[in-house]
Design an enzyme around this catalytic site. Structure first.
Site, PDB file in Angstrom:
ATOM      1  N   CYS A 120       1.247  -5.976   7.941  1.00 11.29           N
ATOM      2  CA  CYS A 120       1.928  -4.477   8.257  1.00 11.29           C
ATOM      3  C   CYS A 120       0.848  -3.882   9.305  1.00 11.29           C
ATOM      4  O   CYS A 120       1.269  -3.240  10.125  1.00 11.29           O
ATOM      5  CB  CYS A 120       1.802  -3.785   7.011  1.00 11.29           C
ATOM      6  N   CYS A 219       2.222  -0.361  -1.188  1.00  8.81           N
ATOM      7  CA  CYS A 219       3.264   0.634  -0.917  1.00  8.81           C
ATOM      8  C   CYS A 219       4.430   0.125  -1.644  1.00  8.81           C
ATOM      9  O   CYS A 219       5.094   1.008  -2.195  1.00  8.81           O
ATOM     10  CB  CYS A 219       3.494   0.957   0.451  1.00  8.81           C
TER      11      CYS A 219
END
Length: 389
Positions: A120, A219
């Site tokens: 990411c 997350c």
């Protein structure tokens, strides 16, 4: 300087951070990646206080609630209003779904334990943010609230990525995949601060996020409540066997995605001595377990290597390094030997591979996770674990 900015003196750590920012080489214009948390909020505040021209940039990664969702957007916008800086939102939900969520599900289905955070950072955050900042706002730099440090090595001409000063918050493990081109344009203002320093400085600035609770490391787990809940939302239960290495069936499971290498607790197996997961067999839908004396691994092969603080070495190069194989694991000594790229890897973006031979057996060598190589605090490089034995 914003009218509401603090008039009280900075803490010693904050004063040092401000001094470093004021003397940072090059242009002092920057886009700050704002998640809506205290770390990125203070990053923006310190840069403003140090006299930089700052704009806030928030990536909208997921729908719903959470740091990368609407809640984070609101807090990030509030911080920008308080600091009197522009705030921009980029809708990156499709990219995040394609690059991270889909890849994560495919990895778990294949029997590996993916590491989405490093991917990411590379594919969704840093490079896209730099491109947006340059093309849309004419800003050559970005800053983030990561706990890591950067130093330029005049001898090698390379940027050295170093561990953050706060060992408990150090995030260099997740940043190993950033290229030299990216590191040259990044600022980490919190690298020399501890988390308590950050809280104190955020309170000094009166930031609305000063006491905001921390999100989970992943997350997606934070967004869904747990990693299991995230996986259950995408993968239906698929029962299979838990077996010893000789094939003896000792239990059942409802999906190999709920297990990882080295796991001991939560197996649901009654045995004469503790069992550890040593392999996930996607083809047979089996979780393979063994006793601790059989679970250790002496070496592994690492692929898709990104060399950071050192230039790519020649094939068959060998040296001792400290290796970290999980974010929360301690580094361990190992001999790194570079390997010639296989024919199938030759055209890959990152064809470099190496073998790691550990001084002592390791119990959490997990395909899909990163092995990051250190020399002291410096990240030499890192890659994804492919096989172990």
């Amino acid at each position: 300087m914003p009218a509401a900015f603090p008039v009280t003196a900075a803490t010693p750590a904050g004063a040092e951070a401000l001094d470093r920012l004021r003397h940072w080489p090059g242009e002092h214009r920057v886009a700050v990646g704002l998640s809506g948390g205290v770390d990125s909020s203070l990053t923006a505040a310190l840069l403003v206080e140090a006299g930089w021209e700052v704009e806030g940039l928030t990536l909208w990664l997921m729908s719903g609630k959470g740091a990368c969702c609407a809640e984070g957007l609101v807090d990030a916008a509030g911080i920008c209003e308080q600091l009197e800086i522009p705030h921009h939102v980029v809708d990156s939900r499709d990219t995040f779904q394609r690059e991270i969520v889909n890849g994560l599900i495919e990895g778990y289905q294949a029997g590996i334990t993916p590491l989405p955070c490093s991917r990411c950072n590379r594919a969704v955050k840093f490079s896209p943010m730099l491109q947006w900042a340059q093309e849309k706002r004419g800003l050559a730099r970005i800053a983030t609230g990561h706990y890591a440090r950067l130093r330029f090595d005049e001898t090698t001409g390379r940027w050295r990525l170093l561990r953050g000063l706060d060992a408990r918050k150090d995030q260099s493990y997740f940043l190993y995949d950033l290229t030299q081109e990216v590191l040259a344009r990044v600022v980490f203002p919190l690298g020399e601060l501890t988390k308590p320093d950050t809280r104190l400085e955020a309170a000094r600035h009166g930031l609305r996020t000063a006491a905001k609770p921390e999100s989970q490391d992943l997350c997606l787990a934070d967004h869904h409540g747990s990693m299991r809940a995230f996986l259950d939302a995408y993968l239906p239960p698929r029962q299979g066997e838990i077996v010893l290495q000789d094939g003896t069936v000792v239990g059942e499971h409802d999906g190999i995605e709920h297990f990882t290498i080295g796991q001991r607790k939560g197996l649901g197996v009654a045995w004469s001595e503790p069992l550890h997961v040593v392999r996930l067999d996607a083809a047979m839908n089996r979780v393979v377990v063994a006793t601790r004396d059989q679970a250790g691994r002496s070496h592994c092969v690492v692929g898709a290597i990104n060399w950071v603080s050192m230039a790519p070495p020649a094939p068959e190069h060998s040296q001792m390094v400290q290796v970290q194989v999980r974010y929360r694991s301690a580094p361990v000594p190992a001999r790194l030997t570079t390997m010639t790229a296989e024919a199938s890897d030759a055209a890959a973006e990152r064809p470099h591979r190496c073998r790691l031979d550990f001084d002592e057996p390791q119990f959490s060598i997990t395909p899909g996770q990163a092995a990051v190589f250190y020399d002291g605090d410096a990240v030499l490089g890192g890659g994804l674990i492919q096989t172990s034995a």
